[in-house]
Design an enzyme around this catalytic site. Sequence first.
Site, PDB file in Angstrom:
ATOM      1  N   ASN A  12       0.830  -1.188   0.000  1.00 12.51           N
ATOM      2  CA  ASN A  12       0.000   0.000   0.000  1.00 12.51           C
ATOM      3  C   ASN A  12       0.876   1.254   0.000  1.00 12.51           C
ATOM      4  O   ASN A  12       2.099   1.179   0.049  1.00 12.51           O
ATOM      5  CB  ASN A  12      -0.971  -0.019   1.180  1.00 12.51           C
ATOM      6  CG  ASN A  12      -2.287   0.660   0.862  1.00 12.51           C
ATOM      7  OD1 ASN A  12      -2.315   1.687   0.198  1.00 12.51           O
ATOM      8  ND2 ASN A  12      -3.375   0.071   1.339  1.00 12.51           N
TER       9      ASN A  12
ATOM     10  N   HIS B 179      23.811   2.067  11.606  1.00 12.21           N
ATOM     11  CA  HIS B 179      25.070   2.791  11.755  1.00 12.21           C
ATOM     12  C   HIS B 179      25.701   2.500  13.110  1.00 12.21           C
ATOM     13  O   HIS B 179      25.006   2.159  14.066  1.00 12.21           O
ATOM     14  CB  HIS B 179      24.819   4.297  11.637  1.00 12.21           C
ATOM     15  CG  HIS B 179      24.047   4.683  10.427  1.00 12.21           C
ATOM     16  ND1 HIS B 179      24.600   4.707   9.174  1.00 12.21           N
ATOM     17  CD2 HIS B 179      22.740   5.035  10.269  1.00 12.21           C
ATOM     18  CE1 HIS B 179      23.683   5.065   8.300  1.00 12.21           C
ATOM     19  NE2 HIS B 179      22.548   5.261   8.933  1.00 12.21           N
TER      20      HIS B 179
ATOM     21  N   GLY C  16      -0.256  -1.323   9.161  1.00  9.23           N
ATOM     22  CA  GLY C  16       0.143   0.047   8.873  1.00  9.23           C
ATOM     23  C   GLY C  16       1.117   0.627   9.878  1.00  9.23           C
ATOM     24  O   GLY C  16       0.971   0.458  11.085  1.00  9.23           O
TER      25      GLY C  16
ATOM     26  N   THR D 124      12.020  -5.925  16.051  1.00  4.16           N
ATOM     27  CA  THR D 124      13.457  -5.903  16.287  1.00  4.16           C
ATOM     28  C   THR D 124      14.071  -7.302  16.296  1.00  4.16           C
ATOM     29  O   THR D 124      15.285  -7.426  16.245  1.00  4.16           O
ATOM     30  CB  THR D 124      13.774  -5.225  17.634  1.00  4.16           C
ATOM     31  OG1 THR D 124      13.141  -5.951  18.681  1.00  4.16           O
ATOM     32  CG2 THR D 124      13.290  -3.781  17.643  1.00  4.16           C
ATOM     33  N   LYS D 125      13.212  -8.336  16.396  1.00  2.00           N
ATOM     34  CA  LYS D 125      13.689  -9.724  16.460  1.00  2.00           C
ATOM     35  C   LYS D 125      12.848 -10.588  15.539  1.00  2.00           C
ATOM     36  O   LYS D 125      11.721 -10.239  15.189  1.00  2.00           O
ATOM     37  CB  LYS D 125      13.601 -10.248  17.893  1.00  2.00           C
ATOM     38  CG  LYS D 125      14.507  -9.516  18.846  1.00  2.00           C
ATOM     39  CD  LYS D 125      14.476 -10.105  20.231  1.00  2.00           C
ATOM     40  CE  LYS D 125      15.455  -9.305  21.083  1.00  2.00           C
ATOM     41  NZ  LYS D 125      15.506  -9.715  22.439  1.00  2.00           N
TER      42      LYS D 125
ATOM     43  N   ARG E  76       6.278  -8.389  19.820  1.00  2.00           N
ATOM     44  CA  ARG E  76       6.426  -9.716  20.442  1.00  2.00           C
ATOM     45  C   ARG E  76       5.251 -10.584  20.054  1.00  2.00           C
ATOM     46  O   ARG E  76       4.161 -10.089  19.755  1.00  2.00           O
ATOM     47  CB  ARG E  76       6.561  -9.593  21.963  1.00  2.00           C
ATOM     48  CG  ARG E  76       5.345  -9.023  22.627  1.00  2.00           C
ATOM     49  CD  ARG E  76       5.605  -8.702  24.098  1.00  2.00           C
ATOM     50  NE  ARG E  76       4.404  -8.232  24.749  1.00  2.00           N
ATOM     51  CZ  ARG E  76       3.861  -7.036  24.593  1.00  2.00           C
ATOM     52  NH1 ARG E  76       4.419  -6.170  23.780  1.00  2.00           N
ATOM     53  NH2 ARG E  76       2.768  -6.694  25.229  1.00  2.00           N
TER      54      ARG E  76
END
Length: 194
Positions: free
Chosen positions: A83, A113, A150, A173-174, A188
């Site tokens: 989308n 970074h 979204g 993040t995992k 999670r």
Amino acid sequence: MTEREKMLAGELYDCGDKELLLQWHLAKDLVRQYNLCDSNDSEKKIQLLQQLLGGFGENLWITPPFYVDYGENIYFGENCEVNMNCTFLDDNTIKIGDYALIAPNVQIYTAFHPTSAKERFGEKKEDGTFAFCKTQTAPVIIGDHVWIGGGAIIMPGVTIGDNVVIGAGSVVTKDIPSNKVAYGNPCRVIRDNS
């Protein structure tokens, strides 16, 4: 090893490398053309995506605007829908399986970074300027039959299994295993997705 090879290997590399900047500018020009296409000009959109992306299967639908870094490191399976207003920073590979549904404002990052400013930018040059910041990368893999809600953000190095739903606004993040519903910041697993 070229800077592009370092980039794809996940090593620190120079974003200001001439070869990388050439591809970056080409991708920006192709994306601009894509984003300005008439909404019903499917043929032109497909032609531009063939020049921009690394590869894709049948029935890819990307609603403009759409943003990438290089484009050539993005691969879609079949029957995928993206989308509007999505950003894919494909400094490394982004692989998306079949029947993916990606909602508006989703961001997929493969670049990151060093946390140390000195490592990111190095020392100022004698003329007072500094080099592009140093960057590293990790690929993002998204399985088949995945729905990303979204505003979700997928971080570098994440793998999302098959038949997964990622809730809106999540920061992933995992890795998320197959057949799960997951959401939150950080994202999670909440329950099975049967």
